[in-house]
Write an enzyme that holds these catalytic residues in place. Structure first.
Site: not given
Length: 858
Positions: A384, A503-505
């Protein structure tokens, strides 16, 4: 023979044996043979020979006799290892065990197998996937207008939403048996890259990405019951259901394992019957698609205080799917992330009762939520954000290269100035590396991997590189990039770049804790085996497994130490590399840095022990080395897959040389901060025996890349492969490209004009007036004048900026009361569930935005 000769002979033999990773028995035989030779031909006496043979026997016999080694050495080492092994939480253990070891393991080995890299199948698109990119994706991108999305609708237009559902953009990962498209990970990645490069790319790409990333569809595919799959997957594929997944809480962002949201197992009424279910209480934020979602994926900790399900009270992290029309679900309000209005917002619920059937996978998956999330995260994170940010980076580099050719100052295009060329070189190199990493990492998923460490590297560095590209693009564009308006194609990407960082880490966490923290154990050839052996309950199996791993680890340390020393002296020359490759020296230097990483990782783990997990700066630097090795590997793989085009060699060299400088800086930083100064000095001698050799890319290399971005070239072709550029509505990207080509075509004509200016025949300084004066003087003919007028008008269209009436700059009205907003009826859930919660009051409509007035000169 002199003593010095024998000393050199023995040391050379030892280094050679370690360098070649010879077995213990082979090394024993070789050293024994040398001792025999020295005994007969050396200058030593009887007692000296006897002493040497005694030492040799004391070392060789226990090491080579398995029972002796295990009884006298391995047992003690295992006991000590168990004492110093740091405590590990269940969430840490689950994260370490998730995913697979792929190319990252080779980089950590100290001796990468380049043949394995080059023999990996190349990423490719099927005819069906290519047709989707050329058809529906192109059409969707052409439906978008960034200014309207941001300032008028605060959302994608309704027609775009309908088109996404109709063409099943939300079902790219869903199998065809459930009505999805069942595309490859690489195709999924290419779609996101192209959508993100379009007008309104951040909003559009986020909308497309979430249903195909870590969320309900992904979790259902891997863990859902057949009933759940059959019900939800067809509805998710065609857009009847809009999903979101709620994980982040105000009190648990990066530390997702500490979520305070909870579920209490209890009895309650459901559809007229008393059933065992859960009362869910949560407070989540930053949830993309939450304001329009019809089904909410939820992570929470489940408790069974009344022991309705068994003796255990704390059942662990669990994941469930909750329709958003369930009574008590609060959803619909929005966040506004850096002026990019993709649907993102909070969601809450207090003691919302749902049946146990809502748990993804049913009761069998109670308490398995964290494992489910970390196992799927590596796949979603590999695609993504790397794809979305890479699309933006490539689009930014292409647009800036064209703009540097179009914009003129001091009577020359600004791309001729060395300061601009430095920025363009960075942009070209970083965009190329990011695209290579996107392709490489997405392809890993298609090869059956769950690349937990590579996905963290790709997420961190693609987002970081894209942000750096955006900063350079803004610097080159100057006022054109600063003035917001319908004609600004740059500012939204610049504003939104930090979003992907968080985001996402979050990137700081990913760099300082995850990449090396997971890589040191997951990718190391022996550490995880040692840890597993230490935790083994069968004493004999534990001893045997630890014996093999521990002494293999010792041999590994000697091997990477000798390789670091030798390759540090030779700069990698003589080490294994693909024969005949134009990038052979890059491969050889990578061999050296891989050995350096492997050695320093072991030294840091030995010296710092369990405290290494808290020495985040050291961990971050070691992670930088691993990441940069991965980036160069991806770049080399792309170069080889493309057929080693000579025109791409400058950008490949730029990426490699820039990375090597940063690798040596990171290695130096690790050594300087080792607490034991003697060990630090020894490591400096082994890692940098001839000093730091890496140098930044030369200016001439940067000029070549900068020029390639300002004209048709292999570099522009490679960067534009998955960038939206062609549109019947004449987008800025398409106009930039056409203007750049036209200006290159009229260069000979412009030279005649310049000559006429210099000899005094043309006296005006205004570009448009020069054309008319040149036509009267017959410096140019009528056709050439028409072409010059077209080019001048296109230049003016590109460089113009927007201005507004002061009234247009005022706020659009009073903020609405803080109540949950009603969801649009067009996206209402079709799932048959209990009555929806009361409809919230609608927000007042914003005032219509007057049309901007555009200036024609800067």
């Amino acid at each position: 023979m002199s003593a010095l000769f024998w000393l050199i002979l023995f040391l050379g033999a030892g280094i050679a044996l370690c360098y070649q990773r010879s077995s213990l028995k082979t090394a024993t035989i070789v050293i024994g043979a040398l001792l025999v030779t020295y005994t007969f031909f050396g200058a030593s006496g009887f007692w000296g020979d006897a002493f040497r043979w005694l030492i040799f026997a004391a070392i060789a016999i226990p090491l080579n006799v398995d029972n002796l080694r295990r009884d006298f050495l391995t047992t003690r080492a295992l006991t000590f290892f168990r004492k110093v092994l740091p405590a590990m939480s269940d969430t840490e253990r689950t994260a370490l065990e998730a995913g697979t070891v792929w190319w990252d393991g080779e980089l950590f080995s100290g001796a990468p197998n380049w043949q394995r890299l080059l023999s990996m199948p190349a990423a490719s698109l099927s005819p069906e996937e290519q047709a989707f990119l050329d058809g529906p994706v192109e059409k969707f991108c052409s439906m978008l207008n960034e200014w309207d999305i941001t300032h008028k609708d605060a959302d994608l237009p309704a027609a775009a939403w309908d088109y996404l559902k109709k063409e099943k953009f939300f079902g790219m990962i869903i199998p065809k048996q459930y009505g999805g498209l069942e595309y490859s990970a690489y195709a999924h990645s290419c779609v996101l890259a192209k959508v993100s490069s379009s007008p309104g790319g951040a909003t559009a790409a986020s909308t497309v990405a979430v249903p195909n990333s870590l969320g309900p569809a992904e979790l259902l595919l891997h863990y859902g019951t057949e009933e759940q799959k059959n019900h939800y997957l067809p509805r998710l594929a065609d857009g009847r259901e809009i999903p979101c997944f709620a994980l982040t809480s105000p009190f648990a962002g990066s530390d997702a394992g500490a979520i305070p949201d909870k579920g209490i197992v209890c009895k309650g009424k459901w559809e007229g019957k008393e059933v065992i279910g859960m009362k869910l209480t949560w407070d989540k934020r930053y949830i993309t698609l939450a304001p329009v979602a019809t089904v909410l994926g939820l992570a929470f900790k489940l408790f069974d205080p009344d022991h309705l399900l068994g003796d255990k009270e704390n059942l662990g992290i669990t994941c469930a799917l909750v329709p958003t029309n369930t009574p008590g679900v609060i959803i619909g309000r929005r966040h506004f992330p850096l002026n990019n209005p993709f649907q993102n917002g909070p969601t809450q619920g207090s003691e919302v009762f749902v049946p146990l059937d809502y748990i993804i996978g049913g009761q069998a998956m109670i308490g398995e939520g964290w494992r489910m999330l970390v196992e799927c995260l590596s796949v979603g994170r590999a695609i993504s954000l790397p794809s979305m940010t890479t699309g933006g980076a490539c689009a930014g580099a292409l647009a800036t290269g064209a703009y540097a050719r179009i914009r003129r100052q001091f009577n020359v295009h600004i791309g001729a100035f060395e300061g601009i060329q430095e920025a363009l070189a960075r942009m070209g190199g970083r965009a190329y590396a990011s695209e290579a990493m996107r392709r490489f990492t997405a392809n890993a998923v298609d090869l059956g991997e769950k690349p937990s460490v590579p996905s963290a590297i790709a997420k961190y560095h693609c987002t970081d590189l894209a942000q750096k590209v955006a900063i350079d693009a803004m610097d080159v564009h100057g006022g054109k990039g600063v003035m917001l308006g319908p004609n600004n194609y740059l500012a939204r990407g610049y504003q939104g770049a930090p979003i992907a960082i968080t985001v996402e880490g979050a990137n700081i966490l990913t760099r300082s804790m995850i990449i090396f923290g997971q890589g040191a154990i997951r990718c190391h050839p022996y550490v995880l085996k040692e840890m597993q052996a230490a935790q083994e309950t069968d004493p004999q199996k534990a001893l045997n497994d630890f014996d093999a791993a521990f002494f293999g680890h010792i041999g590994h340390i000697f091997s990477v130490g000798s390789r670091s020393l030798v390759l540090g002296v030779t700069q990698g020359r003589g080490s294994a590399a693909p024969v005949g490759s134009p990038a052979q020296r890059c491969y050889q230097k990578m061999n050296r840095y891989s050995a350096n990483l492997a050695l320093l990782a072991d030294v840091c783990m030995a010296v710092l022990g369990g405290s290494l997990k808290f020495r985040e700066s050291i961990s971050a630097r070691l992670g930088d080395v691993l990441s940069l090795l991965y980036i160069v590997s991806a770049t080399l793989k792309r170069f080889e897959e493309d057929g080693c085009p000579q025109e791409d060699m400058p950008v490949v060299r730029w990426v490699a040389e820039d990375s090597f400088v940063r690798i040596e800086a990171a290695l130096d930083g690790v050594i300087r901060h080792l607490p034991n100064k003697f060990i630090a000095a020894m490591m400096r001698l082994v890692v940098f025996p001839a000093g730091r050799w890496a140098k930044p890319p030369r200016d001439e290399l940067g000029v070549t890349i900068a020029n390639a971005l300002q004209e048709p070239s292999s570099l522009r072709n490679s960067l534009s492969q998955f960038v939206f550029q062609h549109d019947s509505n004449d987008t800025s990207a398409a106009k930039l490209e056409r203007t750049m080509h036209l200006l290159l075509e009229i260069k000979p004509v412009e030279k005649r004009l310049t000559a006429a200016v210099k000899d005094g025949r043309i006296t005006t300084s205004h570009p448009g007036e020069r054309i008319e004066q040149a036509l009267k003087l017959k410096v140019i003919d009528a056709n050439e004048a028409a072409t010059l007028r077209e080019a001048f008008q296109l230049q003016m269209d590109i460089i113009k900026v927007d201005d507004f009436d002061p009234a247009e700059m005022k706020a659009g009205g009073k903020a609405p009361a803080r109540k949950p907003a009603a969801k649009p009826s067009a996206r209402k859930s079709t799932t048959k569930k209990p009555a929806a919660k009361p409809k919230a009051k609608t927000k007042p409509k914003p005032k219509a935005k007057p049309k901007a007035e555009k200036v024609t000169e800067v």
